[in-house]
Structures are given as structure tokens and as C-alpha cells.
Scaffold this active site. Structure first.
Site, short mmCIF file in Angstrom:
data_model
loop_
_atom_site.label_atom_id
_atom_site.label_comp_id
_atom_site.label_asym_id
_atom_site.label_seq_id
_atom_site.Cartn_x
_atom_site.Cartn_y
_atom_site.Cartn_z
N LYS A 105 0.83 -1.20 0.00
CA LYS A 105 0.00 0.00 0.00
C LYS A 105 0.87 1.27 0.00
CE LYS A 105 -3.48 -2.48 -0.56
NZ LYS A 105 -4.11 -3.41 0.34
C1 LIG Z 1 -5.13 -4.47 0.48
C2 LIG Z 1 -6.59 -4.40 0.47
C3 LIG Z 1 -7.37 -4.94 1.51
C4 LIG Z 1 -6.83 -5.79 2.60
O1 LIG Z 1 -5.76 -5.29 3.27
P1 LIG Z 1 -4.76 -6.30 4.05
O2 LIG Z 1 -3.99 -5.38 4.92
O3 LIG Z 1 -3.93 -6.98 3.01
O4 LIG Z 1 -5.59 -7.24 4.83
C5 LIG Z 1 -8.74 -4.72 1.49
N1 LIG Z 1 -9.32 -4.05 0.49
C6 LIG Z 1 -8.62 -3.55 -0.54
C7 LIG Z 1 -9.34 -2.81 -1.62
C8 LIG Z 1 -7.23 -3.73 -0.60
O5 LIG Z 1 -6.55 -3.25 -1.64
#
Ligand SMILES: *Cc1c(COP(=O)(O)O)cnc(C)c1O
Length: 415
Positions: A202
Site C-alpha cells: 500500500k
Molecule cells: C489491500 C486491500 C485490503 C486488505 O488489506 P490487508 O492489509 O492486506 O488485509 C482490502 N481491500 C482492498 C481494496 C485492498 O486493496
């Protein structure tokens, strides 16, 4: 066919590549993170309630977002589950969400034994279409989980209106949309709860982690969210209660994650600024090209581009989407076809209606099925999309090269 003179030989056919220099790279973590980590360890505790790192991380996040309350979680998936749990989403409730998303959006819904219902998307923003949401509302509907895909804000005003009219909770999945703005308001502060991820892919990373914002500004609501992420322990000021009022998982963030988060958060505005500038520049550079449909950001909104996804209109080109993608790769512009291979409801879990091994609960509560064609726009988006990486470490030249690559391939294949 005068245009043919504008054609250059594709790298795919042995011509010169557009991109001759490597893309910009950089280090995401530096001494800022190291310093925070050492301080965390020197506290002699890595537990969030005893240390100061997670607390500081959240305080800084609240300052940045101008909100009163947020809670840390172990992942973005956990953050969404926490929001759903605190919102009271339970057995047999229907939760409307997007068919183009990470499974993290769906896991909490099913762990609450609620039923995901998919609404269709705007063909060019790739976000939930309020009219389609409205068409999917039933007596069972209790919440909408909006996904601000790729940093691009959903159309929140009509969604909040629907929620008010039908008494639904709104949870914003902001895992891909740090500092994105809908009509000047930060996404994650508009619905009842906003959920963020700090997994390693992210905008900012703590390895894994998540944040839930509580937008009611209500202290009891904050306590409910807090407890749901911590086995129902109620740890507020000096009071600790172990009363198990209801089922709640352990989704706590550790001080190590909080420490890294403090340093990462300081970099977030610059990261988002660079991504916004690069993404918007790509749109400006490819708008009007035959067969190319840019990633649309609605007027007045700010996208912070977790990625850039354009669509091809094959009726204006002599190539298929996959041929276009290959030709662009050959020019030295990395890209992938689509984002996920198919809409999430075509996953075996939904096709077999099996969230848990050996039974069909909760799907069998309503007999819901998930068919091809349920969300035609979403399906067509994934069939026609080409996704480009946007990264804060790229240079202006990298972005210009990406645009030149797209232009060259488009001009070669234009009808
Ligand atoms: C990355 C992501 C998640 C989940 O996040 P994690 O930290 O990997 O559990 C949920 N929704 C979206 C749209 C994402 O891109």
C-alpha cells in the site's frame, strides 16, 4: 491513410523501444523508521496499550485526517471486519459491495455470517454505481462497503443519501486510497467507518497493519470498535474490563508496526502528492487517443493512484487488449491486463457458495447465487483494462515515457 506516416515500428516487431532508461526506484524505509523501532524496543514492551508507538501513530493519523477517533488493527482485512462487527452486522444480513476488489473486503462480511451482494460499477471510475446499489437493496440489507479503488473516490453523496434513506451503515474500504478526496473531503471520513491497510503493497507499509476511523465522533462507538479489535477487552485510561459481552477477535497492532507507522505517516503526503501528479499527467497525456479510455476521476475529486488503469475500446483498434498489453511491455512499459483475473463473485467460494468447509452457510439462508452477467460493467472493465504501475519514486521522464509508449502502440493499432 496519411496517419500511417505517424506509425513507428513497434519494439514487438524489432523496432526501437520507447523506454531506454530504468524506472526510478527508492528506499521506503530509512533511519526515521530505525529510530522509532529502537525507541519501541527500549520501552521494554511491545504491547500497544502499555507502549506509546501505536498511540502516537493513531494520534498522528487523527491529526492528518482531522478526526477524533481511530483504532489500530493487524491488517486492512481485520480493520474491515472490526468495522462490520462494531456496526452490528450479523447472521443473514446483506452487505452490498464491489465485485472488483481485494478479498480483504469480503472476508469480514462472511466471518460475520453476513452475505455479500455485489452491485455494478461505473464503467470508467471502476467504483460502485449508486443506482446499482439502490437496485440491490432488500429488507436484509444492513450495510454498504464502498471500495475507493486505486485511490479514486466513490460517488459518496448519493451513496450516503441511500444509506440514510434505508438506514444502512457505510464502511469505506480505503486500503488503496490514502488522502484521496471526494469534493474536498478525505475519503475514510465520510461513511460511518473508514478502513485502511498498511500492508507492504500500500501507499505506506508497516509490514502488515490496519486502521479504522470512527466518524460518528461518538465515544461509545469508539469503545465498541476498540473492543472488537481486542478480544472485547475494554482498555480505556486505567480501567481494564475483560467482560465478554459478545464475540470479538484479536486483531491488535504491535508497537513495532506502530513505530514504523509513525515514520511512514510523515512521508504519506509527499507519496500521495507524487502519485496524484503522475496519475493525472498520464490522463492528460492519453486523453483523446483513439480506442483509449483513461482512468476517470470525477471533477472535484482527488485520486492518489494506487495504480493507473485505462480501458481499451477494441472497436477503434486493430489489436486485442492482450496484444496491446504485450506491445506496450515490449516498449519497456510494464503493465498487466486487468487488475484481478475476474470479478470476485466468479471465485470458487461464491460459485460453490462455500465460505466454510463442508457447508453452505450463510449463503443458504437466502438461497443467493452468483451468476456470470450479474455486474456487466465490472466484467467488461476487467476484460478491457490495462493496468500501469504508478509509484512515487518514478521520475517525470518515466511518466512521459509511459505516455509515449501508449501513444506509439495506439497509433500503430489505430483503425
Ligand atoms: C489491500 C486491500 C485490503 C486488505 O488489506 P490487508 O492489509 O492486506 O488485509 C482490502 N481491500 C482492498 C481494496 C485492498 O486493496
Amino acid at each position: 491513410m496519411g496517419e500511417k506516416t505517424t506509425q513507428e515500428k513497434l519494439a514487438l516487431h524489432g523496432g526501437p523501444k520507447v523506454k531506454e532508461t530504468p524506472f526510478g526506484t527508492g528506499k521506503r524505509f530509512g533511519f526515521e523508521e530505525v529510530k522509532e523501532l529502537i525507541e519501541a524496543l527500549e520501552q521494554n514492551t511491545l504491547f500497544y496499550h502499555q507502549g506509546n508507538k501505536v498511540k502516537t501513530f493513531l494520534r498522528d493519523f487523527n491529526d492528518l485526517y482531522q478526526i477524533d477517533y481511530s483504532v489500530a488493527a493487524s491488517s486492512g482485512t481485520a480493520a474491515i471486519h472490526v468495522a462490520l462487527g462494531a456496526a452490528g452486522i450479523t447472521v443473514g444480513d446483506e452487505v452490498i459491495t464491489s465485485p472488483i476488489t481485494d478479498q480483504g473486503t469480503l472476508i469480514g462480511i462472511l466471518y460475520q455470517n453476513a452475505i455479500p451482494v455485489f452491485a455494478d460499477l461505473d464503467p470508467h471510475t471502476y467504483n460502485l454505481d449508486p443506482a446499482s446499489i439502490e437496485a440491490r437493496i432488500t429488507k436484509r440489507t444492513k450495510a454498504i462497503v464502498v471500495v475507493h479503488l486505486a485511490g479514486n473516490p466513490c460517488d459518496m453523496d448519493p451513496i450516503m443519501e441511500l444509506a440514510k434513506k434505508h438506514n444502512l451503515k457505510v464502511i469505506e474500504d480505503c486500503a488503496q486510497s490514502y488522502m484521496a478526496e471526494y469534493k474536498g473531503r478525505l475519503v475514510g471520513t465520510i461513511g460511518d467507518y473508514g478502513c485502511f491497510s498498511t500492508n507492504d503493497f500500500k501507499h505506506i507499509s508497516t509490514g502488515d497493519g490496519g486502521i479504522v476511523t470512527i466518524n460518528s465522533g461518538d465515544l461509545d462507538d469508539f469503545h465498541k470498535v476498540h473492543a472488537f479489535a481486542d478480544k472485547n477487552y475494554q482498555r480505556f485510561s486505567n480501567m481494564v474490563s475483560r467482560a465478554m459481552d459478545y464475540l470479538a477477535p484479536n486483531y491488535r497492532m504491535t508497537e513495532l508496526q506502530g513505530a514504523v507507522g509513525i515514520a511512514q505517516l510523515k512521508k504519506l503526503p509527499a507519496i500521495c502528492g507524487a502519485r496524484q501528479r503522475y496519475g493525472d499527467r498520464i490522463t492528460a497525456g492519453i486523453t483523446g487517443l483513439p480506442g483509449i479510455r483513461p482512468h476517470r476521476v470525477k471533477e472535484g475529486n482527488r485520486s492518489t493512484y494506487w495504480f493507473y488503469m485505462l480501458r481499451l475500446d477494441e472497436s477503434e483498434l486493430t489489436c486485442t487488449r492482450n496484444e496491446f498489453s504485450k506491445a506496450l511491455s515490449a516498449e519497456g512499459i510494464p503493465n498487466t491486463i486487468g487488475y484481478i483475473p475476474d470479478v470476485v463473485y466468479m471465485q470458487p467460494m461464491f460459485q460453490n457458495r462455500q465460505a466454510y468447509l463442508n457447508n453452505h452457510f450463510p449463503f443458504d439462508l437466502t438461497g443467493i447465487t452468483y451468476e456470470r452477467g450479474l455486474c456487466p460493467n465490472a466484467e467488461n472493465i476487467l476484460r478491457s483494462a490495462v493496468r500501469l504501475t504508478v509509484n512515487e519514486f518514478f521520475t517525470d521522464q518515466d511518466i512521459e515515457d509511459m505516455i509515449s509508449g501508449i501513444r506509439k502502440v495506439t497509433m500503430f493499432y489505430r483503425k
